[in-house]
Design a protein around this motif. Structure first.
Motif, mmCIF file in Angstrom:
data_model
loop_
_atom_site.group_PDB
_atom_site.id
_atom_site.type_symbol
_atom_site.label_atom_id
_atom_site.label_comp_id
_atom_site.label_asym_id
_atom_site.label_seq_id
_atom_site.Cartn_x
_atom_site.Cartn_y
_atom_site.Cartn_z
ATOM 1 N N ARG A 79 34.968 56.052 42.286
ATOM 2 C CA ARG A 79 34.215 55.056 41.500
ATOM 3 C C ARG A 79 33.061 54.554 42.346
ATOM 4 O O ARG A 79 32.998 53.368 42.686
ATOM 5 C CB ARG A 79 35.121 53.868 41.160
ATOM 6 N N TRP A 85 45.112 53.164 43.187
ATOM 7 C CA TRP A 85 44.097 52.576 44.074
ATOM 8 C C TRP A 85 44.349 51.121 44.430
ATOM 9 O O TRP A 85 43.535 50.485 45.102
ATOM 10 C CB TRP A 85 42.695 52.783 43.474
ATOM 11 N N LEU A 86 45.488 50.595 44.028
ATOM 12 C CA LEU A 86 45.875 49.286 44.569
ATOM 13 C C LEU A 86 46.045 49.413 46.084
ATOM 14 O O LEU A 86 46.149 48.414 46.798
ATOM 15 C CB LEU A 86 47.160 48.772 43.922
ATOM 16 N N SER A 137 48.125 49.278 36.619
ATOM 17 C CA SER A 137 47.054 49.607 37.563
ATOM 18 C C SER A 137 47.199 51.038 38.057
ATOM 19 O O SER A 137 48.210 51.691 37.843
ATOM 20 C CB SER A 137 47.092 48.647 38.746
ATOM 21 N N SER A 138 46.176 51.493 38.775
ATOM 22 C CA SER A 138 46.175 52.852 39.300
ATOM 23 C C SER A 138 46.714 52.856 40.738
ATOM 24 O O SER A 138 46.998 51.806 41.314
ATOM 25 C CB SER A 138 44.751 53.394 39.288
ATOM 26 N N ALA A 171 38.729 38.227 38.436
ATOM 27 C CA ALA A 171 38.845 39.356 39.372
ATOM 28 C C ALA A 171 37.722 40.376 39.204
ATOM 29 O O ALA A 171 37.665 41.364 39.937
ATOM 30 C CB ALA A 171 40.198 40.036 39.218
ATOM 31 N N ILE A 201 38.473 47.618 35.022
ATOM 32 C CA ILE A 201 39.083 46.287 34.906
ATOM 33 C C ILE A 201 39.264 45.761 36.321
ATOM 34 O O ILE A 201 40.011 46.344 37.098
ATOM 35 C CB ILE A 201 40.475 46.392 34.234
ATOM 36 N N HIS A 202 38.567 44.732 36.685
ATOM 37 C CA HIS A 202 38.687 44.055 37.982
ATOM 38 C C HIS A 202 38.097 44.895 39.105
ATOM 39 O O HIS A 202 38.382 46.077 39.229
ATOM 40 C CB HIS A 202 40.132 43.670 38.289
ATOM 41 N N GLY A 206 50.798 43.017 37.710
ATOM 42 C CA GLY A 206 49.374 42.721 37.553
ATOM 43 C C GLY A 206 48.514 43.038 38.753
ATOM 44 O O GLY A 206 47.327 42.730 38.743
ATOM 45 N N CYS A 240 44.940 40.777 44.257
ATOM 46 C CA CYS A 240 45.158 40.235 42.900
ATOM 47 C C CYS A 240 46.159 39.083 42.911
ATOM 48 O O CYS A 240 46.028 38.127 42.154
ATOM 49 C CB CYS A 240 45.742 41.305 41.979
ATOM 50 N N ASP A 252 42.985 36.895 38.734
ATOM 51 C CA ASP A 252 42.365 37.204 37.442
ATOM 52 C C ASP A 252 41.891 35.949 36.726
ATOM 53 O O ASP A 252 41.045 36.001 35.833
ATOM 54 C CB ASP A 252 43.361 37.921 36.511
ATOM 55 N N TYR A 279 38.954 53.070 33.272
ATOM 56 C CA TYR A 279 39.450 51.760 32.809
ATOM 57 C C TYR A 279 38.864 50.662 33.700
ATOM 58 O O TYR A 279 39.584 50.071 34.502
ATOM 59 C CB TYR A 279 40.983 51.702 32.885
ATOM 60 N N ASP A 336 38.526 44.609 42.352
ATOM 61 C CA ASP A 336 39.168 44.592 43.669
ATOM 62 C C ASP A 336 40.051 45.794 44.010
ATOM 63 O O ASP A 336 40.753 45.775 45.030
ATOM 64 C CB ASP A 336 39.904 43.261 43.899
ATOM 65 N N ALA A 337 40.000 46.848 43.205
ATOM 66 C CA ALA A 337 40.577 48.133 43.637
ATOM 67 C C ALA A 337 39.444 49.166 43.630
ATOM 68 O O ALA A 337 39.679 50.372 43.542
ATOM 69 C CB ALA A 337 41.721 48.557 42.723
#
Ligand code: ARG
Length: 366
Positions: free
Chosen positions: A263, A300-301, A297-298, A197, A243-244, A345, A350, A107, A241, A246-247
């Motif tokens: 997404r 989807w990590l 996070s969701s 990120a 944010i970043h 995080g 990440c 990040d 949301y 990479d997921a």
């Protein structure tokens, strides 16, 4: 002459990496634009304070194990120097009651060629997070005569940087999705703000997610700072949301990207990939229905993987569907247990930042 720092993408052979640490991590109190980034139904709403010691220890154990696995692959691993985040952060412009963590270096640090830039994060609690990486940056600077040690223009993060009363507590998920689709985010365009990120590096092209943590003014900064690179704004309308990146959108090797099926990249933004014969494949379903406790996070990590080279990838050890898909896509999978670190995080991507990958700046989208 020793070259320490070099990386132009997320898939060329990885030789040197930073892996985060969970020490002294805090759940920060609310500040402008943080409650907008915490999922509506999260148990963490209104909560703040140091994270429970047992969870920090469990996360560190998995982070240390991850570092060992990478070292076993012949990769040099560096670690940040933890700071005590349970103290107020004050600048001439704002005060907030705590910092955050040094778990997800991704990040904060963006590596582009021989340069590592410390980002311009929009969270006040993350204002001094870069300090945890400064001992490493100093070391690279001392040892690598060509290393460019850079700090992006620091945002002031005054009230001008956020829309106030943007959401109220009763906002529905549908409404959040409408706002994402309309590119109406809680951060303003007052000054460049970006999290590292949100930037996907593919040689000469930077694909940057416009969302809650990165604004369009930041993309303007990137264009001026890197006149030789091409900067593309990307949006993922299905993410409540954003944010970043990479997921959401993760390259595995030249010509292949996995995309979160909830997404999807909009048609008109897919053109550059299709025109250059890149395949965008829906990522496999996550193996879990919910994220672990106290996690921002969701699920989807699951797709937040670390590519080691064009044929090898680290995937979280319980993500059976993602591992199976990687296998079918021709990748050798290294399973890495990591769910205990998610709450700090993020996932395997990440939790790292590139220092050295083989390869040069290639033009994949001529
Ligand atoms: N917003 C992503 C999701 O919940 C998580 C991304 C985490 N990435 C990171 N670099 N910290 O699906």
């Amino acid at each position: 002459m020793t070259t320490i720092v070099n990386s132009w993408n997320d898939f060329d052979p990885l030789k040197h990496v930073i892996v985060g640490r969970a020490d002294f991590s805090v759940i920060p109190p609310e500040e402008p634009a943080t409650s907008e980034k915490v999922p509506i139904d999260s148990e963490m709403r209104g909560m703040w304070g140091p994270r429970p010691t047992a969870t920090v220890e469990a996360a560190n154990e998995q982070l240390d194990n991850y570092a060992k696995i990478l070292e076993g692959l012949g990769i040099k691993v560096d670690r940040p120097t933890p700071l005590q985040w349970n103290q107020a952060i004050t600048t001439p412009d704002f005060r907030t009651e705590s910092g955050f963590t040094q778990m997800p270096p991704r990040d904060i640090l963006l590596t582009i060629g021989k340069e590592i830039i410390s980002s311009a994060n929009s969270f006040r609690c993350r204002y001094f997070e870069y300090l945890a990486y400064w001992p490493l940056m100093k070391q690279y600077f001392d040892e690598d005569p060509e290393f460019l040690w850079t700090q992006a223009p620091r945002p002031r993060l005054t009230d001008k940087s956020y829309k106030h009363n943007y959401y109220d507590e009763k906002i529905s998920l549908e409404e959040r999705l409408e706002r994402t689709a309309a590119k109406d985010f809680v951060t303003t365009e007052f000054e460049p703000m970006w999290d590292a990120a949100d930037v996907m590096r593919v040689g000469k092209d930077l694909f940057i997610q416009h969302g809650l943590t990165t604004n369009r003014t930041a993309m303007e900064w990137f264009k001026r700072y890197y006149p030789d690179l091409r900067v593309h704004a990307v949006n993922f309308p299905g993410d409540p949301y954003p944010i970043h990146i990479d997921a959401t959108f993760v390259p595995l090797r030249p010509g292949l990207i996995i995309n979160n099926p909830h997404r999807r990249l909009p048609e008109e933004q897919r053109k550059i990939f299709e025109a250059n014969d890149w395949q965008i494949v829906d990522a496999a379903q996550p193996a879990h229905d919910t994220p672990p406790p106290l996690c921002y996070s969701s699920v989807w990590l699951s797709m937040n993987c670390l590519v080691i080279d064009h044929k090898t990838v680290c995937v979280e050890a319980s993500e059976v569907h993602q591992m199976e898909q990687m296998d079918k896509l021709g990748m050798n999978v290294i399973p890495v247990p990591f769910r205990d670190a998610y709450a700090f995080g993020g996932g395997l991507h990440c939790a790292t930042a590139d220092v050295y990958r083989e390869g040069t700046c290639e033009d994949y989208f001529p």
